[in-house]
Design an enzyme around this catalytic site. Structure first.
Site, PDB file in Angstrom:
ATOM      1  CE1 TYR A 138      -3.060   3.143   0.430  1.00 51.66           C
ATOM      2  CE2 TYR A 138      -3.635   2.090   2.537  1.00 51.66           C
ATOM      3  CZ  TYR A 138      -3.891   3.005   1.500  1.00 51.66           C
ATOM      4  OH  TYR A 138      -4.887   3.919   1.433  1.00 51.66           O
ATOM      5  CE  LYS A 166      -5.817   1.412  -1.314  1.00 53.08           C
ATOM      6  NZ  LYS A 166      -6.505   1.567   0.052  1.00 53.08           N
ATOM      7  CB  VAL A 208      -8.168  -0.731  -3.526  1.00 53.71           C
ATOM      8  CG1 VAL A 208      -8.526  -0.696  -1.908  1.00 53.71           C
ATOM      9  CG2 VAL A 208      -7.168  -1.725  -3.902  1.00 53.71           C
TER      10      VAL A 208
END
Length: 303
Positions: A138, A166, A208
């Protein structure tokens, strides 16, 4: 048997519903999961920022995982978010997730401590080597102050189970930079709702999402239209969606999106302290945005 994670399509960063008594509302959680499946999402992410990760106990995370696996029924992969303060605790959480059937992990950099590049790579490496599960890193320096850079990814690319990123830096040109540096070595998923269409156009493999928790059908159709190259149709939905998507880039994104999910019938407003539900003028403003969107909700045509 784990479900393969292909890192494509829409992955909701799921809310964690609570009861008025501050317990997990697993039945409402399941209701939301079913709506996500029916809309066509490609994976679940539990215990993320929207899932109020910092307030969940490890047994609660396991309970959420078990319910998500039940609804996924061997078709929808479930990822567990790892956002811990110490490497030891992150490893323990990753191994616990694997032992309880998780299909993959989303891994944040160290929380609270502002780790440098060497420390962050060592943290990611230690967690990745402790589990066989596929991992999505992330990258969110905007909120967490640690950037995952190209030189760091060069080191991490040697770890086969670090498979995706992400991308939430709010600089969508990072998608191009990572592609230029690594080709298809890493799957890329846009992580900022208000940059979703742009991210997909630049080549992101997935999204996401946050507002998907309240509007799963609109989110999936928007993604599918963009991937199909139907940009004008996608832009029409995106324009309608934008005031809602902006609720995701706010310190009270959890309260905002829980209110939206309440109005669409797949959530509740209960949050866990220190968060408190919205009240007064603040609630009225957010409510007005949601009600205006509901009054003009588009008629969807699948891509």
């Amino acid at each position: 048997m784990n479900v393969a994670v292909n890192w494509q399509g829409v992955y909701p960063a799921l809310l964690t519903p609570f009861t008025a008594d501050d317990e997990l509302d697993l039945d409402l959680f399941e209701k939301n999961l079913i709506a996500q499946v029916q809309a066509g999402v490609k994976g679940f992410i539990i215990g993320g920022s929207l899932g109020e990760a910092s307030t969940l106990t490890r047994p609660e995370k396991v309970a959420l995982l078990e319910r998500a696996l039940k609804v996924g029924d061997g078709r929808i992969p479930t990822l567990v978010n790892i956002a811990e303060q110490s490497t030891r605790e992150a490893i323990a959480c990753a191994q616990e997730a694997e032992a309880n059937g998780a299909d993959g992990l989303m891994l944040l950099p160290p929380m609270r401590y502002y780790a440098d590049a060497r420390e962050t790579v060592a943290f990611f490496t230690a967690v990745a080597q402790s589990t066989s599960l596929p991992i999505m890193l992330y990258n969110n320096p905007f909120d967490y102050k640690i950037a995952i850079t190209i030189p760091m990814l060069e080191e991490l690319s040697a770890l086969p189970n670090i498979q995706a990123i992400k991308e939430s830096s709010r600089d969508i040109t990072n998608i191009i930079r990572v592609r230029n540096a690594f080709g298809d070595r890493f799957k890329l998923l846009g992580g900022v709702d208000t940059l979703a269409l742009e991210s997909i156009v630049l080549g992101a493999d997935g999204w996401v999402g946050g507002l998907v928790d309240a509007f799963p059908e609109e989110t999936v159709v928007l993604y599918d239209l963009a991937v199909a190259g139907k940009i004008e149709e996608a832009r029409a939905i995106y324009s309608w969606f934008m005031p809602l998507l902006e609720l995701d880039i706010h310190p009270k994104l959890v309260q905002n999106i829980k209110l939206a999910a309440t109005l669409t019938g797949i959530g509740s407003e209960y949050v866990r302290a220190p968060r408190l539900p919205l009240i007064g003028d603040e609630r009225a403003r957010v409510l007005g945005i949601i009600e205006s969107a509901l009054a003009t909700r588009p008629v969807l045509t699948p891509a």
